[in-house]
Design an enzyme around this catalytic site. Structure first.
Site, PDB file in Angstrom:
ATOM      1  N   HIS A  39      19.805 -34.325 112.387  1.00  0.00           N
ATOM      2  CA  HIS A  39      19.478 -35.749 112.205  1.00  0.00           C
ATOM      3  C   HIS A  39      18.831 -35.997 110.839  1.00  0.00           C
ATOM      4  O   HIS A  39      18.076 -36.957 110.662  1.00  0.00           O
ATOM      5  CB  HIS A  39      18.544 -36.252 113.311  1.00  0.00           C
TER       6      HIS A  39
ATOM      7  N   SER B  71      24.931 -39.368  82.792  1.00  0.00           N
ATOM      8  CA  SER B  71      24.577 -40.768  82.614  1.00  0.00           C
ATOM      9  C   SER B  71      24.766 -41.195  81.166  1.00  0.00           C
ATOM     10  O   SER B  71      24.536 -40.405  80.240  1.00  0.00           O
ATOM     11  CB  SER B  71      23.125 -41.015  83.034  1.00  0.00           C
TER      12      SER B  71
ATOM     13  N   LYS C  38      20.358 -36.306  82.371  1.00  0.00           N
ATOM     14  CA  LYS C  38      20.701 -36.401  83.792  1.00  0.00           C
ATOM     15  C   LYS C  38      22.007 -35.648  84.057  1.00  0.00           C
ATOM     16  O   LYS C  38      22.979 -35.797  83.317  1.00  0.00           O
ATOM     17  CB  LYS C  38      20.858 -37.855  84.202  1.00  0.00           C
TER      18      LYS C  38
ATOM     19  N   GLU D 152      31.490 -34.914  93.877  1.00  0.00           N
ATOM     20  CA  GLU D 152      31.866 -36.329  93.968  1.00  0.00           C
ATOM     21  C   GLU D 152      33.376 -36.502  93.830  1.00  0.00           C
ATOM     22  O   GLU D 152      33.989 -37.308  94.545  1.00  0.00           O
ATOM     23  CB  GLU D 152      31.128 -37.121  92.887  1.00  0.00           C
TER      24      GLU D 152
END
Length: 466
Positions: free
Chosen positions: A186, A316, A322, A329
């Site tokens: 969970h 980025s 970053k 992805e």
């Protein structure tokens, strides 16, 4: 650009003089200016192989003479070699059943075979319908071609990619087998596992999907070839089907077989649906794995940061330094496409009517796309990301040491309710389980140390080291 005039049953058509395609292909190019997407090379090459096998089969049954059969085979081989790729530009969204694509193959092969025999384009010493399409209809050949193309793509591209992925995951499982970390259910802290156990689970998921893919792919081996227009075998000679299958298997070594019920096989697309469903299952599983790895990689400061994915490109345009989980992805997006493709195939499959499903072109486009996208995405992810994943062992140890749910190991000795009180006090007082248990005088220090060893909790079945 100079043109030549060709004729079909609707009349005259202007065709570029240097084109190998003919009138019906030109009509399709004019009529179906839809997407710019064409059926994949994999499919076109499978169709060329089908035409070659058909020519040999027709020759063996005495319908096609040696000279014409040889010329058709030679022209088909040139397509298979890639030298005629530019001749196949019919949009994937075209007339039903795939007649435009079939005639594109027939015309290109006929014109090139005509040249081989000393003629010129448009002269048709080899006729697109009478010779190249002999014993065939779009209705049996397009369907059979999709089975051939899909099975070859799965065996040559996707299955090897999945095997390599499973192997890489098992390698990582061994590499990380002694790194204990907090398990999560969970998305909340749970009892410990090892990072290796998580990766071993991922490997099992891929192996299970590969098994399902192989099982569903077996249905693609059954071909409705020779059924011609409606499954009655009209205009196909005696022995043609057996000769075709024998020739196809000699080229592919894939153990294709003639359909046991050719009427069922020609109007039903069950094999295509089963294969697409297997691809969707793979996509769903890969999405879960990719999402897990993105969570474990999250950070580097405010996330889980239990693993680090290799930096492959800046993340980025505005935030310096970053780095994002770019390949994970990418894998997600590829999987979403495959899941969407499966819906298209499902809708197209249920649209079949009576003796034929005319939605074959969109099924072909989406099924081959799914196979190729999955294979490419898996290979890129495996080679550029998975192989370079590192475990942040210190971070894993730090989090598991502060995990109040470790108190679960004490419940057989102090009971569920007292264990719950311990966990609450750990949260409230920001203390360790050991400190709270000793303060409450529930166990001895030695007992607590033995029971709360994270390595033993993660591997309770493993004998303790002496």
């Amino acid at each position: 650009m100079a043109d030549r005039i060709e004729k079909d049953t609707l009349g005259e058509v202007k065709v570029p003089a240097n084109a190998y395609y003919g009138a019906q292909t030109q009509r399709a190019l004019d009529n179906f200016k839809v997407s710019g997407f064409t059926l994949q090379k994999r499919f076109i090459y499978a169709y060329a192989l089908l035409k070659k096998c058909a020519a040999v089969a027709n020759n063996r049954t005495g319908k096609l003479d040696d000279e014409k059969a040889h010329a058709i085979c030679s022209a088909s081989d040139e397509i298979l070699g890639g030298s005629l790729d530019s001749e196949f530009s019919v949009d994937a969204f075209q007339a039903g059943a795939g007649t435009s694509t079939n005639m594109n193959l027939n015309e290109v092969i006929a014109n090139r075979a005509t040249e081989i025999l000393g003629g010129s384009r448009g002269q048709y010493l080899i006729h697109p319908n009478d010779h190249v399409n002999m014993s065939q209809s779009t209705n049996d050949t397009f369907h059979a071609c999709l089975h051939i193309a899909a099975l070859l793509a799965i065996s040559e591209q996707l299955a090897p990619a999945l095997e390599k992925l499973a192997s890489s995951l098992e390698f990582k499982a061994l590499e990380f087998e002694n790194i204990v970390k907090t398990g999560r259910t969970h998305l909340m802290d749970a009892v410990p596992v090892t990072l290796g156990q998580e990766f071993h689970g991922y490997a099992g998921i891929i192996k299970s999907n590969l098994k399902y893919l192989n099982e569903s792919s077996d249905y693609l081996k059954e071909l409705c070839i020779g059924g011609t227009a409606t499954g009655t075998k009209l205009n196909a000679s005696q022995g043609y089907i057996d000769a075709f299958i024998e020739q196809l298997n000699s080229h592919t070594a894939m153990d294709f077989r003639a359909a046991a019920n050719i009427f069922e096989a020609q109007q039903n697309t069950e094999a295509i649906v089963k294969s697409s469903n297997a691809l969707k299952s793979i996509a769903v599983s890969l999405t879960k794995i990719s999402n897990d790895l993105r969570l474990l990689n999250s950070g580097p400061v405010a996330g889980l940061a239990e693993i680090t994915m290799p930096a492959v490109q800046p993340g980025s345009s505005i935030m310096p330094a970053k780095v994002n989980p770019s390949l994970a992805e990418m894998l997600n997006m590829a999987c979403f496409q495959v899941i969407g493709n499966d819906l298209v195939i499902t809708q197209a499959s249920q649209a079949g009517q009576l003796e034929l499903n005319v939605m074959m072109p969109v099924m072909a486009f989406n099924l081959i796309m799914s196979i190729e996208v999955l294979a490419g995405a898996i290979n890129s992810f495996n080679e550029r990301c998975l192989s370079g994943i590192k475990a942040n062992e210190g971070r894993c140890t730090s989090l598991v040491d502060r995990n109040p749910i470790l108190v679960t190991a004490l419940t057989p000795y102090i009971g569920y309710e007292k264990a719950a009180l311990v966990a609450k006090e750990v949260y409230v007082q920001n203390k360790t389980i050991k400190e709270v248990v000793l303060e409450m005088k529930l166990m001895s220090e030695y007992e607590v140390d033995c029971l709360l060893d994270p390595k033993k909790l993660a591997k309770p079945d493993k004998p303790s080291e002496k």
